[in-house]
Design a protein around this motif. Structure first.
Motif, PDB file in Angstrom:
ATOM      1  N   ALA A   1     -25.314  82.409 -89.751  1.00 47.16           N
ATOM      2  CA  ALA A   1     -26.680  82.805 -90.074  1.00 47.16           C
ATOM      3  C   ALA A   1     -27.564  81.589 -90.340  1.00 47.16           C
ATOM      4  O   ALA A   1     -28.716  81.516 -89.885  1.00 47.16           O
TER       5      ALA A   1
ATOM      6  N   ILE B   1     -40.107  85.719 -96.795  1.00 44.96           N
ATOM      7  CA  ILE B   1     -38.715  86.138 -96.624  1.00 44.96           C
ATOM      8  C   ILE B   1     -37.972  86.178 -97.952  1.00 44.96           C
ATOM      9  O   ILE B   1     -37.225  87.127 -98.230  1.00 44.96           O
TER      10      ILE B   1
ATOM     11  N   SER C   1     -36.412  89.636 -99.549  1.00 41.58           N
ATOM     12  CA  SER C   1     -34.979  89.866 -99.767  1.00 41.58           C
ATOM     13  C   SER C   1     -34.690  90.264-101.199  1.00 41.58           C
ATOM     14  O   SER C   1     -33.711  90.970-101.463  1.00 41.58           O
TER      15      SER C   1
ATOM     16  N   ARG D   1     -30.875  91.636 -99.093  1.00 41.57           N
ATOM     17  CA  ARG D   1     -30.611  90.509 -98.208  1.00 41.57           C
ATOM     18  C   ARG D   1     -30.338  90.971 -96.765  1.00 41.57           C
ATOM     19  O   ARG D   1     -30.854  90.398 -95.821  1.00 41.57           O
ATOM     20  N   ARG D   2     -29.532  92.002 -96.608  1.00 43.00           N
ATOM     21  CA  ARG D   2     -29.069  92.403 -95.282  1.00 43.00           C
ATOM     22  C   ARG D   2     -30.196  92.903 -94.379  1.00 43.00           C
ATOM     23  O   ARG D   2     -30.337  92.416 -93.245  1.00 43.00           O
TER      24      ARG D   2
ATOM     25  N   LEU E   1     -32.607  90.075 -93.289  1.00 45.79           N
ATOM     26  CA  LEU E   1     -31.976  89.121 -92.384  1.00 45.79           C
ATOM     27  C   LEU E   1     -31.862  89.697 -90.972  1.00 45.79           C
ATOM     28  O   LEU E   1     -32.160  89.014 -89.984  1.00 45.79           O
TER      29      LEU E   1
ATOM     30  N   CYS F   1     -35.367  89.839 -89.233  1.00 47.16           N
ATOM     31  CA  CYS F   1     -35.842  88.507 -88.835  1.00 47.16           C
ATOM     32  C   CYS F   1     -35.117  87.999 -87.595  1.00 47.16           C
ATOM     33  O   CYS F   1     -35.732  87.372 -86.717  1.00 47.16           O
TER      34      CYS F   1
ATOM     35  N   ALA G   1     -34.815  82.727 -91.868  1.00 51.98           N
ATOM     36  CA  ALA G   1     -34.231  83.679 -92.820  1.00 51.98           C
ATOM     37  C   ALA G   1     -32.756  83.398 -93.047  1.00 51.98           C
ATOM     38  O   ALA G   1     -32.222  83.675 -94.131  1.00 51.98           O
ATOM     39  N   GLY G   2     -32.085  82.841 -92.049  1.00 52.11           N
ATOM     40  CA  GLY G   2     -30.656  82.582 -92.185  1.00 52.11           C
ATOM     41  C   GLY G   2     -30.342  81.655 -93.336  1.00 52.11           C
ATOM     42  O   GLY G   2     -29.456  81.945 -94.148  1.00 52.11           O
TER      43      GLY G   2
ATOM     44  N   ILE H   1     -31.798  83.206 -96.957  1.00 57.74           N
ATOM     45  CA  ILE H   1     -31.033  84.325 -97.512  1.00 57.74           C
ATOM     46  C   ILE H   1     -29.590  83.920 -97.783  1.00 57.74           C
ATOM     47  O   ILE H   1     -28.963  84.420 -98.736  1.00 57.74           O
ATOM     48  N   SER H   2     -29.046  82.999 -97.006  1.00 61.47           N
ATOM     49  CA  SER H   2     -27.686  82.517 -97.290  1.00 61.47           C
ATOM     50  C   SER H   2     -27.629  81.866 -98.664  1.00 61.47           C
ATOM     51  O   SER H   2     -26.676  82.091 -99.432  1.00 61.47           O
TER      52      SER H   2
ATOM     53  N   ILE I   1     -23.280  89.331 -88.446  1.00 57.78           N
ATOM     54  CA  ILE I   1     -23.959  89.790 -89.660  1.00 57.78           C
ATOM     55  C   ILE I   1     -23.850  91.303 -89.800  1.00 57.78           C
ATOM     56  O   ILE I   1     -23.540  91.823 -90.883  1.00 57.78           O
TER      57      ILE I   1
END
Length: 400
Positions: A17, A64, A68, A73-74, A77, A80, A112-113, A116-117, A179
């Motif tokens: 991600a 973003i 989230s 989060r999911r 992600l 995006c 976003a990867g 959000i990670s 994901i």
């Protein structure tokens, strides 16, 4: 099991991600001079494909992160990444440079990867452990920007500049599939409203500690962003490298970045995040001073640029995991917002330096404006880190 009681995603999922955005930013760098010829535009205009991407990335992270926190989060992600895939395919068929720049704005949703990670990691562990985990994630992620320009340069010479965008599309599609299969929601305490999330920004902006971490990250990354904008021009126009050769040499900075992130994952819990940030900044300053000395001595060789840049990559790898872990830990319940705001400051500053780098470099100036800009950015990060260490020591002494 996470602190929220939800099974965390596998490390590979977070790496994939986080890697999509850097791949989209780096894979086509060897193609920039050729793309300028294809669209019959100046290199400075074509370089906006980098700058616009960074500006859009900075702006989107402001949305973003809070999204989230509000919606989870999911789902954010996944949405995006779908937008990123649409923009990537559209870029392949862009008829004009203006259309291509618009597609680059859509590609920026891949940011976003990383945002959000970081928030997912902070959902699971404490500050120091987060620095270690972010270090390992970024170490794995850095493989992609390391080999991306190499592959992109070869694909450019074999199939044209569009091939790099197809590579980004395939990688992004694979990341989205992983994901959907592996990532469960880790944000079990969603905010009441999206508007409420924006009201949290003053609380973050009023924190001196947040600013210290955010500005350290921004100036640390600023040297790298200046390099990715000015580096292709120096490499192709001043050092006579082909796209594939540039891609090969670009792997040097990515190798340093990977090593730095490995050391962060290995030693952040032992030495603490402030020491990791300071050591990284010192390595970066050393590398830029070495490059300046080599060029002043008349050693106009690709390794005079790319050899010392290894230390810039090493410094970024040592500093950024700790700085990012610090800024999302100032107020843990606002991890998404802090990640987005900190990322926006980091990428926004990088975008400004990338534009400045291209504006300063001329055939007459040589590589010196770029090298000085990278050195000053790294030195600023070093000064901010030292100031924070000094303030914390004074606070500890006053407490005693």
């Amino acid at each position: 099991m996470t602190v929220t009681g939800v099974r965390p995603p596998h490390l590979v999922t977070l790496v994939m991600a986080a890697a999509v955005g850097p791949l989209a930013m780096n894979v086509f760098l060897p193609s920039l001079p050729g793309m300028a010829r294809h669209f019959e535009s100046d290199y400075a205009v074509m370089q906006l494909a980098v700058s616009f991407y960074l500006v859009a990335t900075a702006a989107l992270q402001l949305l973003i992160g809070p999204a989230s926190d509000r919606f989870g989060r999911r789902p954010v992600l996944v949405a995006c990444f779908v937008i990123f895939l649409v923009g990537t395919v559209a870029a392949v068929y862009a008829p004009t440079v203006e259309a291509l720049l618009l597609c680059r704005l859509l590609q920026a949703f891949a940011s976003a990867g990383m945002v959000i990670s970081r928030a997912i990691v902070r959902d699971t562990v404490g500050t120091v452990q987060a620095a270690s985990q972010i270090g390992y994630i970024t170490m794995g992620m850095s493989v992609v920007p390391m080999v991306g320009p190499m592959i992109g340069g070869v694909l450019d010479e074999m199939f044209g500049w569009q091939a790099g965008f197809w590579l980004s599309f395939v990688f992004g599609l694979a990341a989205l599939a992983i994901i959907l299969f592996d990532l469960r929601e880790t944000n079990t305490h969603k905010s009441d409203s999206f508007a409420a999330q924006f009201k949290t920004y003053p609380a973050l902006l009023g924190s001196k500690k947040f600013w210290s971490y955010a500005l350290t990250a921004a100036f640390t990354a600023g040297g790298f962003f200046a390099f990715i904008s000015g580096g292709p021009y120096v490499a192709t126009e001043m050092l006579d490298l082909s796209p594939s050769q540039y891609g090969f040499y670009f792997g040097v900075i990515s190798l340093g970045y990977m090593l730095g992130n490995f050391l962060s994952g290995r030693f952040a819990m032992r030495f603490g995040i402030n020491r990791m940030m300071l050591s990284g900044n010192l390595f970066a300053c050393f590398g830029m001073m070495l490059s300046l000395w080599l060029f002043h001595a008349g050693v106009h060789h690709p390794l005079s640029l790319f050899g010392p840049v290894f230390f810039l990559g090493l410094g970024n790898g040592l500093t950024l995991p700790s700085a990012n872990a610090g800024l999302v830990s100032v107020k843990p319940h606002l991890a998404g917002s802090a990640s987005g705001l900190g990322g926006a400051l980091q990428i926004g500053g990088g975008a400004a330096l990338s534009v400045l780098a291209v504006a300063l470099i001329t055939p007459q100036s040589g590589p010196f404006p770029l090298l000085w800009l990278m050195l000053l950015s790294s030195a600023a990060a070093c000064a901010i880190t030292l100031s924070m260490i000094y303030s914390e020591r004074r606070g500890a002494e006053a407490g005693r």
